[in-house]
Design a protein around this motif. Structure first.
Motif, PDB file in Angstrom:
ATOM      1  N   THR A 223     -24.840   9.854  57.611  1.00 10.37           N
ATOM      2  CA  THR A 223     -23.880   9.696  58.623  1.00 10.37           C
ATOM      3  C   THR A 223     -23.323  11.208  58.789  1.00 10.37           C
ATOM      4  O   THR A 223     -22.954  11.279  60.232  1.00 10.37           O
ATOM      5  N   ALA A 224     -23.046  11.954  57.854  1.00 10.75           N
ATOM      6  CA  ALA A 224     -22.327  13.410  57.974  1.00 10.75           C
ATOM      7  C   ALA A 224     -23.323  14.120  59.103  1.00 10.75           C
ATOM      8  O   ALA A 224     -22.822  14.720  59.860  1.00 10.75           O
ATOM      9  N   GLN A 225     -24.567  14.074  58.897  1.00 11.36           N
ATOM     10  CA  GLN A 225     -25.611  14.823  59.675  1.00 11.36           C
ATOM     11  C   GLN A 225     -25.407  14.445  61.209  1.00 11.36           C
ATOM     12  O   GLN A 225     -25.340  15.199  62.140  1.00 11.36           O
ATOM     13  N   LEU A 226     -25.334  13.202  61.276  1.00 11.19           N
ATOM     14  CA  LEU A 226     -25.278  12.329  62.698  1.00 11.19           C
ATOM     15  C   LEU A 226     -24.086  12.999  63.490  1.00 11.19           C
ATOM     16  O   LEU A 226     -24.154  13.187  64.554  1.00 11.19           O
ATOM     17  N   LYS A 227     -23.003  12.721  62.707  1.00 12.86           N
ATOM     18  CA  LYS A 227     -21.806  13.078  63.274  1.00 12.86           C
ATOM     19  C   LYS A 227     -21.743  14.580  63.626  1.00 12.86           C
ATOM     20  O   LYS A 227     -21.076  15.055  64.762  1.00 12.86           O
ATOM     21  N   LYS A 228     -22.400  15.394  62.952  1.00 10.42           N
ATOM     22  CA  LYS A 228     -22.390  16.887  63.134  1.00 10.42           C
ATOM     23  C   LYS A 228     -23.441  17.065  64.561  1.00 10.42           C
ATOM     24  O   LYS A 228     -23.300  18.078  65.236  1.00 10.42           O
TER      25      LYS A 228
ATOM     26  N   ASP B 172     -37.664   9.220  49.005  1.00  9.05           N
ATOM     27  CA  ASP B 172     -37.453   8.578  49.915  1.00  9.05           C
ATOM     28  C   ASP B 172     -37.238   9.474  51.224  1.00  9.05           C
ATOM     29  O   ASP B 172     -36.804  10.433  51.117  1.00  9.05           O
ATOM     30  N   PHE B 173     -38.081   9.086  52.264  1.00  8.68           N
ATOM     31  CA  PHE B 173     -38.018  10.066  53.793  1.00  8.68           C
ATOM     32  C   PHE B 173     -37.206   9.180  54.789  1.00  8.68           C
ATOM     33  O   PHE B 173     -37.590   7.919  54.996  1.00  8.68           O
ATOM     34  N   VAL B 174     -36.402   9.979  55.207  1.00  7.18           N
ATOM     35  CA  VAL B 174     -35.660   9.266  56.712  1.00  7.18           C
ATOM     36  C   VAL B 174     -35.975  10.114  57.806  1.00  7.18           C
ATOM     37  O   VAL B 174     -35.556  11.408  57.585  1.00  7.18           O
ATOM     38  N   VAL B 175     -36.455   9.626  58.777  1.00 10.64           N
ATOM     39  CA  VAL B 175     -36.733  10.507  59.934  1.00 10.64           C
ATOM     40  C   VAL B 175     -35.967   9.910  60.976  1.00 10.64           C
ATOM     41  O   VAL B 175     -35.970   8.755  61.605  1.00 10.64           O
ATOM     42  N   ILE B 176     -35.046  10.821  61.752  1.00  6.21           N
ATOM     43  CA  ILE B 176     -34.082  10.133  62.810  1.00  6.21           C
ATOM     44  C   ILE B 176     -34.348  11.290  64.031  1.00  6.21           C
ATOM     45  O   ILE B 176     -34.055  12.498  63.823  1.00  6.21           O
ATOM     46  N   ARG B 177     -34.474  10.752  65.210  1.00  7.05           N
ATOM     47  CA  ARG B 177     -34.570  11.654  66.414  1.00  7.05           C
ATOM     48  C   ARG B 177     -33.293  11.215  67.181  1.00  7.05           C
ATOM     49  O   ARG B 177     -32.994  10.313  67.335  1.00  7.05           O
ATOM     50  N   THR B 178     -32.559  12.448  67.675  1.00 10.27           N
ATOM     51  CA  THR B 178     -31.493  12.550  68.509  1.00 10.27           C
ATOM     52  C   THR B 178     -31.783  13.425  69.549  1.00 10.27           C
ATOM     53  O   THR B 178     -31.719  14.595  69.313  1.00 10.27           O
ATOM     54  N   GLY B 179     -32.179  12.892  70.766  1.00  6.71           N
ATOM     55  CA  GLY B 179     -32.528  13.905  71.646  1.00  6.71           C
ATOM     56  C   GLY B 179     -33.875  14.690  71.667  1.00  6.71           C
ATOM     57  O   GLY B 179     -34.713  13.877  71.148  1.00  6.71           O
ATOM     58  N   SER B 180     -33.628  15.862  71.573  1.00  2.74           N
ATOM     59  CA  SER B 180     -34.812  16.796  71.270  1.00  2.74           C
ATOM     60  C   SER B 180     -34.837  17.393  70.163  1.00  2.74           C
ATOM     61  O   SER B 180     -35.497  18.404  69.409  1.00  2.74           O
ATOM     62  N   THR B 181     -33.838  16.847  68.921  1.00  2.00           N
ATOM     63  CA  THR B 181     -33.787  17.299  67.557  1.00  2.00           C
ATOM     64  C   THR B 181     -34.448  16.140  66.662  1.00  2.00           C
ATOM     65  O   THR B 181     -33.919  15.019  66.651  1.00  2.00           O
ATOM     66  N   VAL B 182     -35.113  16.490  65.603  1.00  2.00           N
ATOM     67  CA  VAL B 182     -35.485  15.473  64.844  1.00  2.00           C
ATOM     68  C   VAL B 182     -34.969  16.003  63.494  1.00  2.00           C
ATOM     69  O   VAL B 182     -35.161  16.976  62.867  1.00  2.00           O
ATOM     70  N   SER B 183     -34.451  15.179  62.474  1.00  2.00           N
ATOM     71  CA  SER B 183     -33.655  15.273  61.287  1.00  2.00           C
ATOM     72  C   SER B 183     -34.499  14.684  60.392  1.00  2.00           C
ATOM     73  O   SER B 183     -34.763  13.370  60.277  1.00  2.00           O
TER      74      SER B 183
ATOM     75  N   THR C 281     -24.902  22.698  64.116  1.00  3.45           N
ATOM     76  CA  THR C 281     -24.977  21.327  63.783  1.00  3.45           C
ATOM     77  C   THR C 281     -25.460  21.136  62.388  1.00  3.45           C
ATOM     78  O   THR C 281     -25.465  19.895  62.257  1.00  3.45           O
ATOM     79  N   ALA C 282     -26.037  21.857  61.896  1.00  2.00           N
ATOM     80  CA  ALA C 282     -26.564  21.792  60.345  1.00  2.00           C
ATOM     81  C   ALA C 282     -25.324  21.531  59.441  1.00  2.00           C
ATOM     82  O   ALA C 282     -24.205  22.140  59.684  1.00  2.00           O
ATOM     83  N   LEU C 283     -25.353  20.929  58.278  1.00  2.67           N
ATOM     84  CA  LEU C 283     -24.478  20.591  57.238  1.00  2.67           C
ATOM     85  C   LEU C 283     -23.991  21.915  56.527  1.00  2.67           C
ATOM     86  O   LEU C 283     -24.872  22.836  56.292  1.00  2.67           O
ATOM     87  N   VAL C 284     -22.589  22.148  56.213  1.00  2.00           N
ATOM     88  CA  VAL C 284     -22.142  23.139  55.628  1.00  2.00           C
ATOM     89  C   VAL C 284     -21.128  22.372  54.402  1.00  2.00           C
ATOM     90  O   VAL C 284     -20.854  21.393  54.421  1.00  2.00           O
ATOM     91  N   PRO C 285     -20.897  23.299  53.466  1.00  2.00           N
ATOM     92  CA  PRO C 285     -20.074  22.719  52.493  1.00  2.00           C
ATOM     93  C   PRO C 285     -18.480  22.045  53.044  1.00  2.00           C
ATOM     94  O   PRO C 285     -18.164  22.612  53.753  1.00  2.00           O
ATOM     95  N   GLY C 286     -18.569  20.856  52.312  1.00  2.00           N
ATOM     96  CA  GLY C 286     -17.261  20.135  52.691  1.00  2.00           C
ATOM     97  C   GLY C 286     -17.681  19.162  53.742  1.00  2.00           C
ATOM     98  O   GLY C 286     -16.716  18.179  54.066  1.00  2.00           O
ATOM     99  N   ASP C 287     -18.572  19.344  54.248  1.00  2.00           N
ATOM    100  CA  ASP C 287     -19.102  18.093  55.231  1.00  2.00           C
ATOM    101  C   ASP C 287     -19.373  16.558  54.521  1.00  2.00           C
ATOM    102  O   ASP C 287     -19.338  15.901  55.199  1.00  2.00           O
ATOM    103  N   VAL C 288     -19.870  16.927  53.204  1.00  2.00           N
ATOM    104  CA  VAL C 288     -20.346  15.694  52.696  1.00  2.00           C
ATOM    105  C   VAL C 288     -19.622  15.388  51.562  1.00  2.00           C
ATOM    106  O   VAL C 288     -20.062  16.324  50.280  1.00  2.00           O
ATOM    107  N   PRO C 289     -18.413  14.956  51.470  1.00  2.00           N
ATOM    108  CA  PRO C 289     -17.641  14.785  50.216  1.00  2.00           C
ATOM    109  C   PRO C 289     -18.474  14.327  48.841  1.00  2.00           C
ATOM    110  O   PRO C 289     -19.267  13.428  49.040  1.00  2.00           O
ATOM    111  N   GLY C 290     -18.287  15.096  47.837  1.00  2.00           N
ATOM    112  CA  GLY C 290     -19.072  14.853  46.544  1.00  2.00           C
ATOM    113  C   GLY C 290     -20.460  15.388  46.284  1.00  2.00           C
ATOM    114  O   GLY C 290     -21.181  15.222  45.513  1.00  2.00           O
TER     115      GLY C 290
END
Length: 240
Positions: free
Chosen positions: A226-231, A194-205, A54-63
């Motif tokens: 957005t890209a990380q949440l989609k993953k 800047d820190f953004v903390v988001i919990r999705t179920g049992s995962t904290v990003s 579920t972690a980001l890889v090259p190509g997941d976030v354009p630019g």
């Protein structure tokens, strides 16, 4: 600049140095794909576990270039807080996830083609068991409010300059989230991170945006969130 100020600066910047070290000056590739010196291919970011997939890889976030972070290095650069209530924030300065994580996967992102050093984002995914994820976010929220007057980082027994703590409006994404800024005034620089903390179920990003040079503040780009949440398979619409 006095030694304590240097230590404080290192504490604030250590995880972002991953962006500089890993991304290099990789030309103008817009997706951080396989071309140019210092670029990372998807094959170089193996997914051995469910969390890694579920972690980001090259190509997941354009630019943006995407590289693997250094969890071992972050753990070695532990930062303490002079106030016990502020330790969860001091952990973030070291690139460490909130206490109790069973697995952590770090990523470092930088705008493609950016000359280094510069601005970048680190994204740390941490998996928890039971109600650990809820407790982790709650602990950070409590620390942000309890440390409104700031705290001092302590590394190797040496106390650095005060770290300012400032709550910011939450993005209202995932199951729970919060946003805040950490910064310090040393050597005439007042740039914040800047820190953004988001919990999705049992995962904290945990997303951390900063300019390594401290020349300016750098917000976490919405496209990275957005890209990380989609993953993660999480909705990208705001909660009410």
């Amino acid at each position: 600049m006095h030694i304590p100020q240097k230590i404080a600066g290192f504490a604030l910047l250590a995880p972002l140095l991953l962006v500089t070290a890993c991304s290099g000056s990789s030309g103008g590739d817009t997706a951080g794909a396989s071309k140019g010196p210092g670029a990372t291919t998807p094959a170089a970011l193996p997914a051995r576990t469910a969390l890694e997939r579920t972690a980001l890889v090259p190509g997941d976030v354009p630019g943006f270039t995407v590289t693997a972070g250094d969890a071992a290095g972050a753990a070695a650069d532990a930062t303490a807080a002079d106030k016990r209530a502020c330790q969860p924030l001091a952990d973030l300065l070291s690139g460490r996830p909130p206490a109790g994580a069973k697995e952590t996967v770090p990523r470092a992102l930088a705008p493609a083609g950016q000359k280094m050093p510069g601005a970048g984002v680190t994204v740390t995914l941490s998996a928890y068991g039971g109600g650990g994820a809820q407790k982790a976010v709650a602990a950070l929220r409590t620390a942000v409010h309890a440390c409104a007057t700031g705290f001092k980082p302590v590394i190797g027994g040496v106390t650095g300059v005060p770290v300012a703590v400032a709550p910011r409006p939450a993005l209202k994404l995932g199951d729970d989230d919060l946003r805040f800024a950490l910064g310090f005034a040393a050597g005439g620089s007042g740039a914040r991170q800047d820190f953004v903390v988001i919990r999705t179920g049992s995962t904290v990003s945990i997303f951390r945006g900063a300019d390594v040079t401290l020349a300016k503040s750098y917000d976490v780009p919405p496209a990275v969130v957005t890209a990380q949440l989609k993953k993660l398979g999480a909705p990208v619409t705001k909660r009410r």
